[in-house]
Motif scaffolding. Structure first.
Motif, short mmCIF file in Angstrom:
data_model
loop_
_atom_site.label_atom_id
_atom_site.label_comp_id
_atom_site.label_asym_id
_atom_site.label_seq_id
_atom_site.Cartn_x
_atom_site.Cartn_y
_atom_site.Cartn_z
N GLY A 81 0.81 -1.20 0.00
CA GLY A 81 0.00 0.00 0.00
C GLY A 81 0.85 1.25 0.00
O GLY A 81 2.08 1.22 -0.15
N ASN A 82 0.21 2.39 0.18
CA ASN A 82 0.86 3.70 0.20
C ASN A 82 0.72 4.35 1.57
O ASN A 82 -0.30 4.16 2.25
CB ASN A 82 0.26 4.63 -0.86
N SER A 83 1.72 5.10 1.94
CA SER A 83 1.70 5.82 3.20
C SER A 83 0.68 6.95 3.15
O SER A 83 0.60 7.68 2.16
CB SER A 83 3.09 6.37 3.52
N LEU A 84 -0.09 7.10 4.23
CA LEU A 84 -1.06 8.19 4.29
C LEU A 84 -0.38 9.53 4.54
O LEU A 84 -0.92 10.58 4.19
CB LEU A 84 -2.09 7.93 5.39
N ALA A 85 0.80 9.50 5.16
CA ALA A 85 1.49 10.75 5.50
C ALA A 85 2.29 11.30 4.33
O ALA A 85 2.24 12.49 4.03
CB ALA A 85 2.39 10.53 6.71
N SER A 86 3.05 10.43 3.65
CA SER A 86 3.93 10.89 2.58
C SER A 86 3.45 10.52 1.18
O SER A 86 4.05 10.97 0.20
CB SER A 86 5.33 10.32 2.79
N ARG A 87 2.40 9.70 1.10
CA ARG A 87 1.88 9.26 -0.20
C ARG A 87 2.88 8.43 -0.99
O ARG A 87 2.73 8.26 -2.20
CB ARG A 87 1.40 10.45 -1.05
N PRO A 283 -1.25 2.17 7.17
CA PRO A 283 -0.56 1.21 6.31
C PRO A 283 0.89 0.94 6.73
O PRO A 283 1.37 -0.19 6.67
CB PRO A 283 -0.63 1.87 4.93
N VAL A 284 1.58 1.98 7.20
CA VAL A 284 2.95 1.79 7.67
C VAL A 284 2.97 0.98 8.96
O VAL A 284 3.83 0.11 9.16
CB VAL A 284 3.65 3.15 7.85
N VAL A 285 2.04 1.28 9.87
CA VAL A 285 1.97 0.53 11.13
C VAL A 285 1.72 -0.95 10.86
O VAL A 285 2.37 -1.83 11.45
CB VAL A 285 0.86 1.10 12.03
N GLN A 286 0.81 -1.25 9.96
CA GLN A 286 0.52 -2.64 9.61
C GLN A 286 1.73 -3.32 8.99
O GLN A 286 2.07 -4.47 9.33
CB GLN A 286 -0.66 -2.71 8.65
N ALA A 287 2.41 -2.63 8.09
CA ALA A 287 3.54 -3.24 7.40
C ALA A 287 4.71 -3.50 8.35
O ALA A 287 5.32 -4.58 8.32
CB ALA A 287 3.99 -2.33 6.25
N VAL A 288 5.01 -2.53 9.21
CA VAL A 288 6.12 -2.71 10.15
C VAL A 288 5.78 -3.80 11.17
O VAL A 288 6.63 -4.65 11.50
CB VAL A 288 6.45 -1.39 10.86
N GLY A 289 4.54 -3.80 11.66
CA GLY A 289 4.14 -4.86 12.59
C GLY A 289 4.22 -6.24 11.97
O GLY A 289 4.68 -7.20 12.61
N LEU A 290 3.80 -6.35 10.72
CA LEU A 290 3.87 -7.64 10.04
C LEU A 290 5.32 -8.05 9.80
O LEU A 290 5.66 -9.24 9.90
CB LEU A 290 3.11 -7.58 8.72
#
Length: 317
Positions: A81-87, A283-290
Motif C-alpha cells: 500500500g501507500n503511506s497516508l502521510a507521505s503518499r 498502512p505503515v503501522v501494519q507493514a512494520v508490525g507484520l
C-alpha cells in the motif's frame, strides 16, 4: 517420511499458520482503534462528500473482512500500500529503514553472541565461584532493567559526563563504516546488555547440565583437563539449547529495537513505527508490525530446525 524432514515440515507449517494469525491480530488491532480515520485526516470541518470520497479511497466503505483479504492479498504480492502521510509506497519506506535496523542488530549480535558464550563457559567452568556469582548478579541486574533505562544511563555516563559518544545515533549513506560504528555504539551496547544476560545464563545452564553426564565423569577419571572437557565434550552436546536461545535473542535484536531507536533517534524500523503511530499512518503501522512478526516467527522456526539438526536424539524423533 523420515523423522527429520517430517519435523522440519511441521515447524514450517506451524510458522506459516502463526504468521497468518498474527496478521489477522494486527488488522483487528488497527480496526479497534477509536475514531474515524477519515475524519482525523481531514479534520472535523470536512464535508460529508469529502469524507465519503476519502473513505472510498482508503477502502473504509468496505466490510472489514473484505479489507483484510485485500490487504493480505496485496502483501502476498509484495504490495504493502501507500503511506497516508507521505503518499509514497510503504515498501520504499521500509527498504530505507530496514538496512539501518539490520546494521544495528548485526552490530549488537557480533558483540553480544561471543561475549555471552564465553561468559557462560567461564561461569560453568568456575561454577559457584566468585566469578560465577558476580556474572550472575550482573546478568540478573541487566535483565531487571528496561531498555530505555539502560539507554538513558549510558547516555548520562558516556555522552554527558565523559563526552565519548554522541547522544543521537544519526547515520546516512555518506558516512564511513568507522563513523557509523562509532555513532551506533551506545544503542548497540544497550541491546547487548539486554540480550547477553539471557544467552549467558542459558549457555551456563546447558553446559552444567551436560557436565553431569556419565561420559563427562569418565573423562574426568581419565585425567582430561577441565577446559578440554568443556570445549571438546560438553559444549558440542549443549549446542541445541544454546543455538535456540541465540536465535531467539537475535530475533529480539531486530524486533525489540523500537524503544532503543526512539531513545537514540536512530533512523530504523522502530523509529519508523513510532512516527507512523504518532501520525496514524496505518498502512505503515501494519507493514512494520507484520515485518516484525515475520522476523520473529522465522527466527523461531529456524531455531527449532537448528535444534533438531544439532541433536541426535531429536533427529531420531
Amino acid at each position: 517420511m523420515s523423522p527429520v524432514p517430517k519435523l522440519i515440515l511441521q515447524r514450517l507449517v506451524l510458522g506459516v499458520v502463526t504468521l497468518f494469525l498474527v496478521s489477522a491480530l494486527i488488522f483487528v488491532g488497527i480496526e479497534l482503534q477509536p475514531g474515524d480515520l477519515a475524519e482525523q485526516i481531514l479534520g472535523q470541518s470536512a464535508t460529508p462528500d469529502t469524507l465519503a470520497a476519502w473513505r472510498a479511497e482508503l477502502g473504509l466503505d468496505l466490510p472489514p473482512h473484505v479489507r483484510y483479504l485485500n490487504w493480505l492479498g496485496g502483501v502476498m504480492q509484495g504490495d504493502l500500500g501507500n503511506s497516508l502521510a507521505s503518499r509514497r509506497p510503504v515498501a520504499d519506506l521500509l527498504s530505507q529503514r530496514l538496512a539501518n535496523t539490520m546494521f544495528l542488530a548485526g552490530y549488537a549480535a557480533v558483540i553480544s553472541v561471543p561475549v555471552a558464550v564465553v561468559l557462560g563457559l567461564l561461569a560453568a567452568l568456575w561454577r559457584n565461584g566468585i566469578f560465577d556469582r558476580g556474572v550472575n548478579v550482573g546478568a540478573l541486574s541487566a535483565i531487571s532493567m528496561p531498555e530505555f533505562f539502560v539507554a538513558y544511563v549510558l547516555i548520562l555516563v558516556f555522552s554527558i559526563q565523559l563526552g565519548w559518544f554522541p547522544t543521537l545515533a544519526r547515520i546516512d549513506e555518506a558516512q564511513s563504516l568507522g563513523d557509523a560504528l562509532y555513532r551506533c555504539f551506545l544503542p548497540a551496547l544497550t541491546l547487548m546488555l539486554v540480550v547477553v544476560a539471557h544467552m549467558m545464563r542459558m549457555t551456563r545452564a546447558a553446559v552444567i547440565n551436560v557436565l553431569a553426564s556419565p561420559y563427562i565423569e569418565m573423562a574426568r577419571l581419565k585425567g582430561v583437563p577441565r577446559w578440554r572437557i568443556i570445549l571438546r565434550h560438553a559444549l558440542p552436546n549443549a549446542a541445541a539449547p544454546i543455538i535456540n536461545v541465540v536465535a531467539l535473542n537475535l530475533a529480539y535484536l531486530i524486533v525489540g529495537v523500537v524503544v532503543v531507536e526512539a531513545v537514540f533517534s536512530y533512523p530504523g524500523m522502530g523509529q519508523l513505527l513510532v512516527d507512523a503511530v504518532s501520525s496514524r499512518d496505518l498502512p505503515v503501522v501494519q507493514a512494520v508490525g507484520l515485518f516484525f512478526a515475520a522476523t520473529y516467527v522465522t527466527l523461531n522456526v529456524l531455531a527449532d530446525i537448528l535444534s533438531i539438526l544439532s541433536n541426535p536424539r531429536l533427529r531420531r524423533g
